[in-house]
Design a protein around this motif. Sequence first.
Motif, short mmCIF file in Angstrom:
data_model
loop_
_atom_site.label_atom_id
_atom_site.label_comp_id
_atom_site.label_asym_id
_atom_site.label_seq_id
_atom_site.Cartn_x
_atom_site.Cartn_y
_atom_site.Cartn_z
N ARG A 40 -32.15 6.36 35.61
CA ARG A 40 -30.97 6.26 34.75
C ARG A 40 -30.78 7.57 34.01
O ARG A 40 -31.75 8.24 33.65
N TRP A 52 -17.37 1.61 37.10
CA TRP A 52 -18.44 0.68 37.47
C TRP A 52 -18.09 -0.75 37.07
O TRP A 52 -18.28 -1.69 37.85
N PRO A 84 -24.17 -0.36 29.74
CA PRO A 84 -23.74 0.60 30.77
C PRO A 84 -23.10 1.87 30.20
O PRO A 84 -23.06 2.90 30.88
N ASN A 122 -20.15 5.05 37.18
CA ASN A 122 -20.48 4.66 35.81
C ASN A 122 -19.22 4.26 35.04
O ASN A 122 -18.11 4.40 35.55
N GLY A 124 -26.55 5.21 32.69
CA GLY A 124 -25.83 5.08 33.95
C GLY A 124 -26.61 5.75 35.07
O GLY A 124 -27.74 6.21 34.90
#
Length: 446
Positions: free
Chosen positions: A323, A84, A55, A80, A59
């Motif tokens: 992404r 997140w 991650p 993000n 993101g």
Amino acid sequence: MCHWTPLEPGKPHYLMKSFKPPFGEGPVFISSTGALEILHVSDPELVKDIGHCTPSELGKPKYLKRSRKALFGRGLLTVNGDEWAYQRKLIAPEFFVDKIKGMIELVEDATAPLLESWESILDNVGGSRDIVVDDYLRKLSADVIARICFGRSFTRGEEIFCKLRQLQKAISQQDALVGLSAFWKHLPTSVNREIGKLEEEARLLILDVMKEHNNSTDNDLLRVIIDGAQGCHLQGRDAEDFIIGNCKGMYFAGHGTTEVTMIWCLMLLAAHPEWQEHARAEAAEVCQGGATLDVNALRQLRIITMVIQETLRLFPPASLMMREVLIDVKIGGLDVPHGTIIQVDRSMLHQDKDAWGPDACEFHPDRFANGVGVAAACRPAGMYMPFGHGPRTCIGQNLAMVELKVVLARLLSRFAFAPSPRYRHAPVFRLTIEPGFGMPLVVTKL
């Protein structure tokens, strides 16, 4: 206006510092909108590598957070980094298998009014008629997630989801008109005014329910979200935005995607009566005498599970996985700089004939038969991703499968479905893939 550039051997590009064949032979190319460079990927090995990225490396794109802010806010679907990680750790346990077992009764309760409504309609017209099923299934799915998210206040939750549905359609209309133009979204057009009005109405409705929960002991998902805002020491407007964003996210992830899958399931079963009969026989056996369904009964619905999996393959509700590269990363043989948008088209992966065979565009649920599951249905297995890919895989997929199994088992036990002559096949993108002109089906009471 946009252009695209295939990544071919011998053609230099800043993404090609480590480029080697076969990554440039069609399934990987770059398009540009002027403001954005988008790397389109459908190569199996690159898709697999994308799933292995952390991650902190990939993101949600910033431009999507801006353009979808009215619908998603700052909830789990858009944030993000550490934000997140905190929200996922908070919410994901509410959708673990042990919790889902206790939600089956909620799904049954939400399905009962639909069964009664259709039986009443059909009793008055001799047992068979054309029914546009969209709104019925949309209300059912909203009822389920409202009960889970808002507990005793689920009727207020349905009102909120109705408002968010209008907001979703308005944002989709805006996207259809102007594509990725950020400038246009700030102009005082009628669509933008409507979006602002709906966003504020949804916000006020959620705040009203939140205030009710502050004075109650309800132990539902909203309580978890409210406590989570306090747990990360948010105050005032920040706490409100945290709660509102996650409530909105539950609408889209837990309602919007499930109801369109129900719609496509019924359409495909109507178009393939032999599979409808197989699924009905299984449902009749498992639901004999109207017995209450439980997790053990749902495990026996193997044919219905295959039908759902094949529907998700042909009509993945969220067709694109987007992404943004947050730091420079290496994916396969490509050095991809931060700021690049990576786009994976699920529909292309799900209908790739090299992975699925020459019948990849056809409805064949038996490709998931004999307990092989999705891992063995295609080669390579990573070409099937209806619930996402990598660390950000949908946390609600277990609930979605339970809801779909319960609803289909109950509907098939009571009704038969056939194609309507009024149906026009025109799937459209409204953040999910929906029937463009609704889904009329000939429904017959058994």
